[in-house]
Design a protein around this motif. Structure first.
Motif, PDB file in Angstrom:
ATOM      1  N   ASP A  72      -1.133  -2.762  -0.796  1.00  0.00           N
ATOM      2  CA  ASP A  72      -2.360  -2.637  -0.010  1.00  0.00           C
ATOM      3  C   ASP A  72      -2.821  -3.992   0.519  1.00  0.00           C
ATOM      4  OD1 ASP A  72      -2.653   0.140  -0.195  1.00  0.00           O
ATOM      5  OD2 ASP A  72      -4.037   0.052  -1.894  1.00  0.00           O
ATOM      6  N   MET A 106      -6.305   0.034  11.874  1.00  0.00           N
ATOM      7  CA  MET A 106      -6.151   1.188  10.997  1.00  0.00           C
ATOM      8  C   MET A 106      -5.647   0.758   9.622  1.00  0.00           C
ATOM      9  SD  MET A 106      -3.967   4.725  11.523  1.00  0.00           S
ATOM     10  CE  MET A 106      -2.374   3.934  11.418  1.00  0.00           C
ATOM     11  N   THR A 159      -8.520  -0.734   7.550  1.00  0.00           N
ATOM     12  CA  THR A 159      -9.449   0.309   7.122  1.00  0.00           C
ATOM     13  C   THR A 159      -8.848   1.208   6.044  1.00  0.00           C
ATOM     14  OG1 THR A 159     -10.490   0.334   9.300  1.00  0.00           O
ATOM     15  CG2 THR A 159     -10.829   2.278   7.912  1.00  0.00           C
ATOM     16  N   GLU A 160      -7.661   1.724   6.296  1.00  0.00           N
ATOM     17  CA  GLU A 160      -7.098   2.719   5.391  1.00  0.00           C
ATOM     18  C   GLU A 160      -6.551   2.116   4.098  1.00  0.00           C
ATOM     19  OE1 GLU A 160      -4.827   5.825   7.255  1.00  0.00           O
ATOM     20  OE2 GLU A 160      -6.366   6.068   8.799  1.00  0.00           O
ATOM     21  N   HIS A 161      -6.049   0.888   4.156  1.00  0.00           N
ATOM     22  CA  HIS A 161      -5.555   0.275   2.919  1.00  0.00           C
ATOM     23  C   HIS A 161      -6.693  -0.322   2.092  1.00  0.00           C
ATOM     24  CE1 HIS A 161      -1.277   1.039   3.105  1.00  0.00           C
ATOM     25  NE2 HIS A 161      -1.412   0.956   4.417  1.00  0.00           N
ATOM     26  N   LYS A 179      -9.479   1.380   1.814  1.00  0.00           N
ATOM     27  CA  LYS A 179      -9.846   2.624   1.131  1.00  0.00           C
ATOM     28  C   LYS A 179      -8.860   2.935   0.010  1.00  0.00           C
ATOM     29  CE  LYS A 179     -10.570   7.609   1.800  1.00  0.00           C
ATOM     30  NZ  LYS A 179     -10.117   7.874   0.464  1.00  0.00           N
ATOM     31  N   SER A 180      -7.572   2.727   0.267  1.00  0.00           N
ATOM     32  CA  SER A 180      -6.554   2.971  -0.749  1.00  0.00           C
ATOM     33  C   SER A 180      -6.798   2.102  -1.978  1.00  0.00           C
ATOM     34  CB  SER A 180      -5.162   2.712  -0.169  1.00  0.00           C
ATOM     35  OG  SER A 180      -4.172   2.818  -1.170  1.00  0.00           O
ATOM     36  N   ASP A 218      -9.675   3.510  -3.900  1.00  0.00           N
ATOM     37  CA  ASP A 218      -9.240   4.717  -4.620  1.00  0.00           C
ATOM     38  C   ASP A 218      -8.364   4.348  -5.823  1.00  0.00           C
ATOM     39  OD1 ASP A 218     -10.581   6.184  -2.692  1.00  0.00           O
ATOM     40  OD2 ASP A 218      -8.756   6.814  -1.636  1.00  0.00           O
ATOM     41  N   THR A 262      -2.004   9.782  -2.005  1.00  0.00           N
ATOM     42  CA  THR A 262      -1.815   8.657  -1.094  1.00  0.00           C
ATOM     43  C   THR A 262      -0.495   8.733  -0.333  1.00  0.00           C
ATOM     44  OG1 THR A 262      -3.155   7.325  -2.594  1.00  0.00           O
ATOM     45  CG2 THR A 262      -1.865   6.129  -0.961  1.00  0.00           C
ATOM     46  N   VAL A 309      -0.536   9.914   3.322  1.00  0.00           N
ATOM     47  CA  VAL A 309      -1.184   8.944   4.214  1.00  0.00           C
ATOM     48  C   VAL A 309      -0.189   7.846   4.584  1.00  0.00           C
ATOM     49  CG1 VAL A 309      -3.065   7.263   4.420  1.00  0.00           C
ATOM     50  CG2 VAL A 309      -3.457   9.434   3.227  1.00  0.00           C
ATOM     51  N   LYS A 365       2.343   9.084   7.011  1.00  0.00           N
ATOM     52  CA  LYS A 365       1.776   9.080   8.369  1.00  0.00           C
ATOM     53  C   LYS A 365       1.825   7.661   8.950  1.00  0.00           C
ATOM     54  CE  LYS A 365      -2.693   9.043   9.629  1.00  0.00           C
ATOM     55  NZ  LYS A 365      -3.613   8.304   9.936  1.00  0.00           N
ATOM     56  N   HIS A 366       1.470   6.679   8.141  1.00  0.00           N
ATOM     57  CA  HIS A 366       1.534   5.283   8.599  1.00  0.00           C
ATOM     58  C   HIS A 366       2.959   4.904   8.981  1.00  0.00           C
ATOM     59  CE1 HIS A 366      -2.230   4.074   6.018  1.00  0.00           C
ATOM     60  NE2 HIS A 366      -2.539   4.872   7.024  1.00  0.00           N
TER      61      HIS A 366
END
Length: 190
Positions: A66, A91, A94-96, A98-99, A102, A175, A178, A181-182
């Motif tokens: 991440d 992206m 933002t998304e990593h 959040k990862s 989590d 995860t 996601v 998708k990346h």
């Protein structure tokens, strides 16, 4: 650099075979480092032996992944040549981020696992290469993103299936799609 990585991988395997103290996480790190350098012919997938990973080893590997994505994403936002690379970088940040949040929540529920993001030597080397890529930034970024997401996906899927801590297995299961998708989006970057 390629030869140094091959020698490092051979040394790690030799030490492992002789009981020289190299554990599965170390061997996995060598495979990850080799693959991140672009030598996928001799590397095993980073998650190939995720079943042997402890909860802490998984948390460390995921946190580093991440962190690499976040730092590389920040570079893409500022140094990317195409809008697609800049947007992908945004992206990733933002998304990593959040990862990581989590992962911290899951590790907090797992006994004995903590999240302390730290890049490994190859991840740092790849960030340095990005900083110095100049006109080749987009191509270098795409290549690194594909490799990093392939390895992260393998680790997540392997741990989700065979990990030793249920809450982290759930995190990995949630995860993995996601990251998949990346990976598809990274492969499509021009």
């Amino acid at each position: 650099m390629k030869y140094r990585l091959l020698i490092s991988a051979a040394a790690a395997l030799a030490l492992s075979a002789c009981g020289g103290g190299t554990d599965t996480a170390d061997a996995d790190a060598v495979a990850t480092d080799t693959a991140m350098a672009g030598d996928t012919t001799t590397a095993t997938p980073a998650g190939a032996d995720a079943s042997a990973m402890t909860a802490q080893a998984f948390a460390d590997k995921q946190a580093a992944s991440d962190m690499f994505e976040i730092e590389a994403g920040k570079l893409a936002q500022s140094m990317g040549k195409s809008q697609a690379v800049k947007d992908f970088g945004t992206m990733m940040v933002t998304e990593h981020t959040k990862s990581t949040a989590d992962l911290k929540a899951a590790a907090g529920q797992a006994r004995g696992a903590t999240v302390t993001p730290k890049l490994d030597a190859m991840q740092q080397s790849n960030l340095d290469a990005l900083k110095n890529a100049g006109d080749q930034f987009d191509a270098t970024y795409k290549q690194q993103q594909v490799q990093a997401h392939e390895m992260a996906l393998a680790t997540l899927q392997g741990y989700a299936q065979n990990g030793d801590t249920e809450v982290l297995k759930q995190f990995a299961s949630k995860t993995a799609p996601v990251v998949e998708k990346h990976l598809a989006e990274a492969r499509g970057l021009n």
